[in-house]
Write a protein that holds these residues in place. Sequence first.
Motif, short mmCIF file in Angstrom:
data_model
loop_
_atom_site.label_atom_id
_atom_site.label_comp_id
_atom_site.label_asym_id
_atom_site.label_seq_id
_atom_site.Cartn_x
_atom_site.Cartn_y
_atom_site.Cartn_z
N GLU A 46 0.75 -1.27 0.02
CA GLU A 46 0.08 0.07 0.00
C GLU A 46 0.80 1.15 0.02
O GLU A 46 0.53 2.33 -0.83
CB GLU A 46 -0.91 -0.05 1.15
N ASP A 47 2.01 1.28 0.78
CA ASP A 47 2.69 2.62 0.83
C ASP A 47 4.01 2.47 -0.19
O ASP A 47 4.80 3.63 0.20
CB ASP A 47 3.10 2.81 2.56
N ASP A 48 4.07 1.62 -0.73
CA ASP A 48 5.25 1.56 -1.64
C ASP A 48 5.18 2.24 -2.86
O ASP A 48 4.08 2.61 -3.25
CB ASP A 48 5.45 -0.11 -2.14
#
Length: 184
Positions: A46-48
């Motif tokens: 998700e945060d990559d």
Amino acid sequence: MNQYKPSLHPTAPAWRYAAPARLLHWLLALLIVVLIGVGWYMMEIEDDPGSAVYFMLHKSFGLVLAALVAARLLWRFGHRPASLPGNVTPWQVRLSGLTHGLLYLCMVLMPLTGIVGAALSKRGLVFFGLTLPRWFVPDHDLAEQYFDAHGVIAWVLVALIVLHVVAALKHLLVDKDGVFQRMG
């Protein structure tokens, strides 16, 4: 041993599901499995950097899924499938009806919760790169509630799919009663 002989009338409309129902079944099966897999993967990254493309594809194909589910429901309401063969036990008939009903419910609720959650999110609803008009003012907390429901429904859907596949394989490999071939 079962003496049901589906090969006597393999193309009889009363025996098999109609071609549009079979096509929608297999398209939805493939799309649901892919969307669940992509959904779980995208939550891991998700945060990559670069993860946004997975979210966009998941939302886009989720909208395609919603349209196919609507088509499937419309077809189903107008075209009732033939009853199961008489040698299928009553408890299996009831379990099949319950499972199919829950599968349909999940196939409606899954895209619905995802669509509403996305519409409430900061990014909004996207269809293959095109941001769709907003229906709601972004509300992160409410969006997260819809996404939580979306995740729970995913697990219920996976359990129902496993039950559905196991039952289909039982009819194909153990019972050999032609039930599997109705959708083939």
